[in-house]
Scaffold this active site. Structure first.
Site, PDB file in Angstrom:
ATOM      1  N   ASP A  12      -5.724  -5.933  -0.109  1.00  0.00           N
ATOM      2  CA  ASP A  12      -4.626  -5.056  -0.503  1.00  0.00           C
ATOM      3  C   ASP A  12      -4.160  -4.282   0.718  1.00  0.00           C
ATOM      4  OD1 ASP A  12      -2.751  -4.034  -2.199  1.00  0.00           O
ATOM      5  OD2 ASP A  12      -4.025  -2.491  -3.068  1.00  0.00           O
ATOM      6  N   GLY A  13      -2.883  -3.866   0.698  1.00  0.00           N
ATOM      7  CA  GLY A  13      -2.321  -3.076   1.773  1.00  0.00           C
ATOM      8  C   GLY A  13      -1.490  -1.951   1.204  1.00  0.00           C
ATOM      9  N   GLU A  52      -0.322  -5.750   3.850  1.00  0.00           N
ATOM     10  CA  GLU A  52      -0.736  -6.821   2.943  1.00  0.00           C
ATOM     11  C   GLU A  52      -1.084  -8.076   3.742  1.00  0.00           C
ATOM     12  OE1 GLU A  52      -1.300  -6.570  -0.157  1.00  0.00           O
ATOM     13  OE2 GLU A  52       0.047  -5.124  -1.114  1.00  0.00           O
ATOM     14  N   ASP A  74      -2.271  -9.052  -4.419  1.00  0.00           N
ATOM     15  CA  ASP A  74      -1.237  -8.643  -5.374  1.00  0.00           C
ATOM     16  C   ASP A  74       0.141  -8.599  -4.719  1.00  0.00           C
ATOM     17  OD1 ASP A  74      -1.298  -6.378  -3.808  1.00  0.00           O
ATOM     18  OD2 ASP A  74      -2.024  -5.034  -5.370  1.00  0.00           O
ATOM     19  N   HIS A 129      -3.163  -2.949  -9.863  1.00  0.00           N
ATOM     20  CA  HIS A 129      -3.357  -1.801 -10.760  1.00  0.00           C
ATOM     21  C   HIS A 129      -3.452  -2.247 -12.229  1.00  0.00           C
ATOM     22  CE1 HIS A 129      -2.378   0.587  -7.251  1.00  0.00           C
ATOM     23  NE2 HIS A 129      -1.236  -0.080  -7.134  1.00  0.00           N
ATOM     24  N   ASP A 139      -7.542  -1.494  -3.107  1.00  0.00           N
ATOM     25  CA  ASP A 139      -6.502  -0.463  -3.117  1.00  0.00           C
ATOM     26  C   ASP A 139      -7.078   0.874  -2.661  1.00  0.00           C
ATOM     27  OD1 ASP A 139      -3.796   0.619  -4.039  1.00  0.00           O
ATOM     28  OD2 ASP A 139      -5.180   1.805  -5.258  1.00  0.00           O
TER      29      ASP A 139
END
Length: 235
Positions: A12-13, A52, A74, A129, A139
Site C-alpha cells: 500500500d502507498g 503504490e 488496492d 479499507h 495502510d
C-alpha cells in the site's frame, strides 16, 4: 530442478495531501516457512501513485532468489498497468504514452519492469479499507511512515514533475525524437507533391537521423497555388 519459493506480497502507498508527505508499507509472507516481514519508508514529498508503485518494487527487491510471487495491491493504477499490458506497451514505445505525453513515473515503471522479468509475478487487486487484515496493516505502515520525522527525499518525484512539464511535440530542430530520444534535424522539402485530398504541403520537416522517423509541424505547412491544375506553388 529446484522449485522456486512461493511468496505473497501485500502493498500500500499513501500521500497526504497528494502530492505531499508520503510513504509505503509492505508485508511479505512465505507460507512454507510461515515467515513474515514488514518494511516501510517515508518521503518528504511524493504522490500516492509513486508510493503504490514503490511498495511493489521494494517488496520484490526483498527477494534473494527468483520466486513465484503473488502481489496484492488496492491500486488499480498499478494492477491495471501490469495485468492489462499497459506497462509492456509503454516500454515498447520508449516510455511515451501518446503523441504529447510521457509515461508518468517512468523511473519506477522501468524498475518494476526489470523485477517482473526476474520473478514469476501475478498481481491482484483487493479493495482497500475493506477489512483485509494484511492490507490494513500495509495502510497503517504507509501512513505512519508518511508522518515520521526522518522522511527522505523522493528525487524521482521532482524529476518526473520536471519531465511532465516538457511537451513531447516536435517543434524545432534539436527536439528529441519520441521513439529513440535522438535530437531531430531539419530537412527542406525539395520536391513537395500535391495530394488529391489536400491543398497544402510541408515546406520542411524534421527527421531523426537514428531511427529515420519523420515529423511534420504546423509551422511548416504552406498552401498550394489553386490557380489551374498545375499545382504550382506560391512564389
Amino acid at each position: 530442478m529446484e522449485e522456486k519459493p512461493y511468496v505473497e506480497i501485500y502493498t500500500d502507498g499513501a500521500a497526504e495531501p497528494n502530492p505531499g508527505p508520503g510513504g509505503y508499507g509492505v508485508v511479505l509472507f512465505c507460507p512454507k516457512l510461515n515467515y513474515k516481514k514488514e518494511i516501510s519508508e517515508g518521503f518528504v514529498k511524493t504522490t500516492n501513485n509513486r508510493m503504490e508503485l514503490l511498495a511493489v518494487i521494494e517488496g520484490l527487491k526483498q527477494l534473494k532468489y527468483p520466486s513465484v510471487v503473488k502481489v496484492f495491491s488496492d491500486s488499480q493504477y498499478v494492477v491495471n498497468a501490469v495485468s492489462l499490458g499497459w506497462l509492456e506497451k509503454w516500454e515498447q514505445n520508449n516510455w511515451i504514452r501518446n503523441k504529447t505525453e510521457w509515461v508518468a513515473n517512468d523511473d519506477l515503471w522501468k524498475e518494476l519492469s526489470h523485477l517482473l522479468k526476474v520473478h514469476d509475478v501475478s498481481i491482484c487487486w483487493i479493495k482497500g479499507h475493506a477489512g483485509h487484515s494484511e492490507n490494513e496493516r500495509c495502510d497503517f505502515l504507509a501512513v505512519s511512515a508518511a508522518k515520521k520525522e526522518n522522511r527522505i527525499e523522493d528525487m524521482g518525484y521532482y524529476a518526473n514533475a520536471d519531465k511532465e512539464s516538457k511537451s513531447l511535440k516536435i517543434t524545432k530542430e534539436g527536439d528529441f525524437c519520441r521513439k529513440c530520444s535522438t535530437p531531430v534535424v531539419k530537412i527542406e522539402n525539395r520536391n513537395p507533391k500535391k495530394k488529391k485530398k489536400h491543398q497544402y504541403y510541408y515546406e520542411y520537416f524534421f527527421l531523426c537521423p537514428k531511427c529515420k522517423t519523420y515529423y511534420m509541424v504546423e509551422d511548416a505547412k504552406r498552401a498550394y497555388d489553386l490557380v489551374g491544375e498545375t499545382g504550382k506553388l506560391f512564389e
